[in-house]
Design a protein around this motif. Structure first.
Motif, short mmCIF file in Angstrom:
data_model
loop_
_atom_site.label_atom_id
_atom_site.label_comp_id
_atom_site.label_asym_id
_atom_site.label_seq_id
_atom_site.Cartn_x
_atom_site.Cartn_y
_atom_site.Cartn_z
N GLU A 1 16.15 133.17 39.51
CA GLU A 1 15.93 132.21 38.44
C GLU A 1 17.22 131.44 38.25
O GLU A 1 18.30 132.00 38.44
CB GLU A 1 15.55 132.93 37.13
CG GLU A 1 14.24 133.67 37.22
CD GLU A 1 13.84 134.32 35.91
OE1 GLU A 1 14.17 133.78 34.84
OE2 GLU A 1 13.21 135.38 35.96
N PRO A 2 17.12 130.17 37.88
CA PRO A 2 18.34 129.39 37.68
C PRO A 2 19.16 129.95 36.50
O PRO A 2 18.60 130.51 35.56
CB PRO A 2 17.86 127.98 37.38
CG PRO A 2 16.40 128.05 37.23
CD PRO A 2 15.93 129.39 37.65
N VAL A 3 20.45 129.80 36.59
CA VAL A 3 21.33 130.21 35.50
C VAL A 3 21.27 129.15 34.41
O VAL A 3 21.39 127.95 34.68
CB VAL A 3 22.79 130.35 36.02
CG1 VAL A 3 23.73 130.67 34.88
CG2 VAL A 3 22.86 131.40 37.11
N LYS A 4 21.04 129.61 33.19
CA LYS A 4 20.99 128.66 32.06
C LYS A 4 22.41 128.46 31.54
O LYS A 4 23.15 129.41 31.30
CB LYS A 4 20.08 129.20 30.97
CG LYS A 4 18.66 129.28 31.44
CD LYS A 4 17.74 129.80 30.39
CE LYS A 4 16.34 129.84 31.00
NZ LYS A 4 15.37 130.48 30.19
N GLN A 5 22.76 127.18 31.38
CA GLN A 5 24.13 126.88 30.91
C GLN A 5 24.09 126.33 29.52
O GLN A 5 23.22 125.74 29.05
CB GLN A 5 24.76 125.87 31.85
CG GLN A 5 24.89 126.45 33.24
CD GLN A 5 25.63 125.51 34.18
OE1 GLN A 5 26.38 124.65 33.78
NE2 GLN A 5 25.41 125.70 35.47
#
Length: 96
Positions: free
Chosen positions: A92-96
């Motif tokens: 899953e993409p890393v949330k920034q």
């Protein structure tokens, strides 16, 4: 978003069959609900090594996709196509 990466190692003599089958799968999958992108790439260093990058809205979309007759057909034929086992990774993409 869910991301799947599948690396396929295809026998030279099965390349054309694999590409025909996977091209139909790609076209059908791109119209599935929840499919954000579905792309196949070939390595420039290792002929017949392909990477499928899939981006899905959620796990439910992946589960629906896993019931696709074209995907099930590809899975059934992979033992014949593959020079070695498919490598799968999920992220899953890393949330920034």
């Amino acid at each position: 978003m869910k991301i799947i990466q599948a690396t396929f190692y295809i026998k030279e003599e099965k390349r054309a069959q694999f590409l025909t089958e996977v091209t139909a799968l790609i076209a059908a999958t791109r119209s599935e609900e929840g499919c954000l992108s579905y792309n196949l790439y070939e390595s420039v260093e290792a002929k017949n090594q392909f990477v499928m990058i899939e981006n899905w809205e959620n796990q439910a979309a992946i589960e629906r996709h896993n019931q696709s007759p074209l995907l099930k057909q590809l899975f059934a034929n992979m033992a014949d196509y593959a020079a070695k086992p498919t490598a799968l990774s999920f992220s899953e993409p890393v949330k920034q």
